[in-house]
Design a protein around this motif. Sequence first.
Motif, PDB file in Angstrom:
ATOM      1  N   SER A 101      45.034  14.061  49.563  1.00 33.85           N
ATOM      2  CA  SER A 101      45.300  13.859  50.991  1.00 33.85           C
ATOM      3  C   SER A 101      44.702  15.020  51.763  1.00 33.85           C
ATOM      4  O   SER A 101      44.796  16.167  51.344  1.00 33.85           O
ATOM      5  N   PHE A 102      44.106  14.709  52.902  1.00 35.67           N
ATOM      6  CA  PHE A 102      43.480  15.762  53.700  1.00 35.67           C
ATOM      7  C   PHE A 102      43.533  15.401  55.179  1.00 35.67           C
ATOM      8  O   PHE A 102      43.725  14.253  55.556  1.00 35.67           O
ATOM      9  N   THR A 103      43.339  16.425  55.982  1.00 32.27           N
ATOM     10  CA  THR A 103      43.145  16.256  57.418  1.00 32.27           C
ATOM     11  C   THR A 103      41.893  17.020  57.808  1.00 32.27           C
ATOM     12  O   THR A 103      41.786  18.216  57.520  1.00 32.27           O
ATOM     13  N   ALA A 104      40.945  16.339  58.412  1.00 25.17           N
ATOM     14  CA  ALA A 104      39.719  16.958  58.924  1.00 25.17           C
ATOM     15  C   ALA A 104      39.818  17.007  60.441  1.00 25.17           C
ATOM     16  O   ALA A 104      40.178  16.012  61.073  1.00 25.17           O
ATOM     17  N   LYS A 105      39.505  18.169  61.003  1.00 19.43           N
ATOM     18  CA  LYS A 105      39.521  18.327  62.455  1.00 19.43           C
ATOM     19  C   LYS A 105      38.097  18.521  62.952  1.00 19.43           C
ATOM     20  O   LYS A 105      37.299  19.212  62.329  1.00 19.43           O
ATOM     21  N   HIS A 116      43.192  11.873  59.232  1.00 20.09           N
ATOM     22  CA  HIS A 116      43.999  12.078  58.038  1.00 20.09           C
ATOM     23  C   HIS A 116      43.720  10.926  57.085  1.00 20.09           C
ATOM     24  O   HIS A 116      43.658   9.767  57.507  1.00 20.09           O
ATOM     25  N   GLU A 117      43.548  11.267  55.821  1.00 24.03           N
ATOM     26  CA  GLU A 117      43.239  10.242  54.832  1.00 24.03           C
ATOM     27  C   GLU A 117      43.810  10.642  53.485  1.00 24.03           C
ATOM     28  O   GLU A 117      43.866  11.821  53.154  1.00 24.03           O
ATOM     29  N   CYS A 118      44.220   9.661  52.726  1.00 23.87           N
ATOM     30  CA  CYS A 118      44.576   9.850  51.322  1.00 23.87           C
ATOM     31  C   CYS A 118      43.462   9.169  50.533  1.00 23.87           C
ATOM     32  O   CYS A 118      43.359   7.938  50.542  1.00 23.87           O
ATOM     33  N   SER A 119      42.623   9.964  49.909  1.00 23.93           N
ATOM     34  CA  SER A 119      41.448   9.444  49.217  1.00 23.93           C
ATOM     35  C   SER A 119      41.743   9.226  47.741  1.00 23.93           C
ATOM     36  O   SER A 119      42.463   9.999  47.114  1.00 23.93           O
ATOM     37  N   ILE A 120      41.135   8.192  47.206  1.00 23.21           N
ATOM     38  CA  ILE A 120      41.239   7.900  45.784  1.00 23.21           C
ATOM     39  C   ILE A 120      39.900   8.257  45.135  1.00 23.21           C
ATOM     40  O   ILE A 120      38.834   7.880  45.632  1.00 23.21           O
ATOM     41  N   TRP A 128      33.550  13.054  38.798  1.00 22.45           N
ATOM     42  CA  TRP A 128      34.423  12.487  39.826  1.00 22.45           C
ATOM     43  C   TRP A 128      33.592  11.884  40.950  1.00 22.45           C
ATOM     44  O   TRP A 128      32.561  12.442  41.345  1.00 22.45           O
ATOM     45  N   TYR A 129      34.084  10.748  41.477  1.00 29.68           N
ATOM     46  CA  TYR A 129      33.465  10.073  42.604  1.00 29.68           C
ATOM     47  C   TYR A 129      34.549   9.676  43.594  1.00 29.68           C
ATOM     48  O   TYR A 129      35.667   9.318  43.204  1.00 29.68           O
ATOM     49  N   TYR A 130      34.200   9.694  44.885  1.00 22.23           N
ATOM     50  CA  TYR A 130      35.074   9.133  45.909  1.00 22.23           C
ATOM     51  C   TYR A 130      35.019   7.620  45.747  1.00 22.23           C
ATOM     52  O   TYR A 130      33.942   7.023  45.697  1.00 22.23           O
ATOM     53  N   PHE A 131      36.207   6.975  45.679  1.00 20.21           N
ATOM     54  CA  PHE A 131      36.285   5.548  45.413  1.00 20.21           C
ATOM     55  C   PHE A 131      36.736   4.764  46.644  1.00 20.21           C
ATOM     56  O   PHE A 131      36.139   3.774  47.020  1.00 20.21           O
ATOM     57  N   SER A 132      37.823   5.211  47.282  1.00 23.48           N
ATOM     58  CA  SER A 132      38.347   4.514  48.456  1.00 23.48           C
ATOM     59  C   SER A 132      39.439   5.368  49.094  1.00 23.48           C
ATOM     60  O   SER A 132      39.749   6.443  48.618  1.00 23.48           O
ATOM     61  N   ASN A 133      40.019   4.826  50.161  1.00 21.57           N
ATOM     62  CA  ASN A 133      41.189   5.486  50.750  1.00 21.57           C
ATOM     63  C   ASN A 133      42.352   4.506  50.712  1.00 21.57           C
ATOM     64  O   ASN A 133      42.167   3.310  50.561  1.00 21.57           O
ATOM     65  N   THR A 134      43.547   5.068  50.838  1.00 25.35           N
ATOM     66  CA  THR A 134      44.734   4.205  50.789  1.00 25.35           C
ATOM     67  C   THR A 134      45.161   3.820  52.178  1.00 25.35           C
ATOM     68  O   THR A 134      44.805   4.405  53.145  1.00 25.35           O
TER      69      THR A 134
END
Length: 134
Positions: A101-105, A116-120, A128-134
């Motif tokens: 989980s992260f917050t980018a400003k 704000h996103e919770c990335s899978i 590791w690869y970015y797959f999706s967000n929840t």
Amino acid sequence: MPKANNQCPCQSARSFADCCAPYIKGLACPWLPESLMRSRYTAYSLAKISYIQSTQTGPAAEGFDRRSALRWAKSCTWLGLSVDLDNSTAEFWKSDTAQVSFTAKFIQADKQRSMHECSIFKNISGQWYYFSNT
């Protein structure tokens, strides 16, 4: 690109050379889901869209529009990143899936914004690869 001894844009408190630079330059692969998340933020802040595209798979990669991503990245002034590891990430080595989980400003169109996103993330053959967000 930031100078090697400058603080990394991902705000890890490490220098760019010791944090995201080796990943973005293709000299190493992030071995932690959090490291991949941080390096992707840094790549967006530097408009390094090739790195963004090469570090995603599955739903994230489907229909990815490089031009749109580049336009968006360049339209923002990146202010910072805060990363909160989800409980499931604490033992990421036991699974091929992790969440971060992260917050980018950032500032876009003269307005301060945050995302704000919770990335899978998925581990495929040790990477590791970015797959999706929840």
